[in-house]
Design a protein around this motif. Structure first.
Motif, PDB file in Angstrom:
ATOM      1  N   ARG A   1     -15.058  -6.245  -9.577  1.00  0.00           N
ATOM      2  CA  ARG A   1     -15.619  -5.099 -10.296  1.00  0.00           C
ATOM      3  C   ARG A   1     -17.108  -5.320 -10.571  1.00  0.00           C
ATOM      4  NH1 ARG A   1     -13.694  -0.626 -11.343  1.00  0.00           N
ATOM      5  NH2 ARG A   1     -11.583  -1.338 -11.044  1.00  0.00           N
ATOM      6  N   ASP A   2     -17.494  -6.560 -10.881  1.00  0.00           N
ATOM      7  CA  ASP A   2     -18.911  -6.868 -11.107  1.00  0.00           C
ATOM      8  C   ASP A   2     -19.723  -6.611  -9.836  1.00  0.00           C
ATOM      9  OD1 ASP A   2     -21.213  -8.083 -12.584  1.00  0.00           O
ATOM     10  OD2 ASP A   2     -20.995  -9.610 -11.011  1.00  0.00           O
TER      11      ASP A   2
ATOM     12  N   TYR B   1     -18.895  -4.694  -7.309  1.00  0.00           N
ATOM     13  CA  TYR B   1     -18.833  -3.244  -7.085  1.00  0.00           C
ATOM     14  C   TYR B   1     -19.919  -2.537  -7.907  1.00  0.00           C
ATOM     15  CZ  TYR B   1     -16.946   1.504  -7.766  1.00  0.00           C
ATOM     16  OH  TYR B   1     -16.782   2.869  -7.870  1.00  0.00           O
ATOM     17  N   GLN B   2     -20.010  -2.877  -9.189  1.00  0.00           N
ATOM     18  CA  GLN B   2     -20.990  -2.243 -10.070  1.00  0.00           C
ATOM     19  C   GLN B   2     -22.424  -2.569  -9.663  1.00  0.00           C
ATOM     20  OE1 GLN B   2     -20.532   0.032 -12.394  1.00  0.00           O
ATOM     21  NE2 GLN B   2     -18.326  -0.012 -12.091  1.00  0.00           N
TER      22      GLN B   2
ATOM     23  N   GLY C   1     -12.577   0.543  -6.538  1.00  0.00           N
ATOM     24  CA  GLY C   1     -13.415   0.742  -7.715  1.00  0.00           C
ATOM     25  C   GLY C   1     -13.123   2.059  -8.410  1.00  0.00           C
TER      26      GLY C   1
END
Length: 168
Positions: free
Chosen positions: A109-110, A112-113, A54
């Protein structure tokens, strides 16, 4: 009946700094993992891989081993799991076709966020138990200890070669 020895050559594990730090780190990691593991189907090693990716794309498995201090087998399993879940993407390194570069996918990434705020809340709750002065001291102490461990690694220090603390 068990008897306790009071010999100064005995190691009281509960008071041994490396042991205490390891137990603390594991317990914190497991607590945070409860917040994301069932929801996102991630193991602690998989989350650590995602956390590193990330921050920086196009890393190799060896880079991940170095950045996470996890062994190659744990990284390999985490990478395989994340590939199966379509959370990371692997492609051959154009400069060295023997190496694969790993990046988070859009799905990765989604996730992770979405995990970052959970992890931050745990960190904030832990730090709320310390004064601002204690927090700064903790940061300073952990940085000093990390610097020393890095020196050991760079110098391939063998614990037997460390100077004994007992004077004869």
């Amino acid at each position: 009946m068990t008897t306790q020895k009071s010999d100064s050559n005995q190691l009281q594990l509960a008071d041994f700094l490396p042991y205490k730090l390891s137990i603390l780190a594991n317990r914190i990691s497991y607590a945070i993992a409860e917040a994301y593991s069932s929801r996102f189907h991630l193991t602690i090693p998989a989350w650590r891989v995602m956390a590193v990716l990330g921050l920086e794309d196009n890393l190799t498995a060896a880079d991940l081993v170095s950045r996470t201090a996890m062994d190659k087998v744990a990284i390999s399993r985490a990478v395989a799991s994340l590939l199966d879940m379509a959370c990371i993407h692997r492609e051959l390194d154009e400069e060295d076709r023997r190496r694969s570069l790993l990046t988070l996918t859009e799905k990765g990434r989604d996730i992770y966020q979405r995990i970052i705020p959970l992890a931050r809340r745990y960190e904030q709750d832990l730090l709320s138990q310390l004064s601002e002065e204690d927090q700064q001291a903790l940061k300073s102490i952990t940085n000093k200890l990390m610097k020393r461990v890095n020196q050991w690694e760079k110098q391939n220090v063998n614990p037997a070669s460390l100077q004994e603390t007992q004077d004869v």
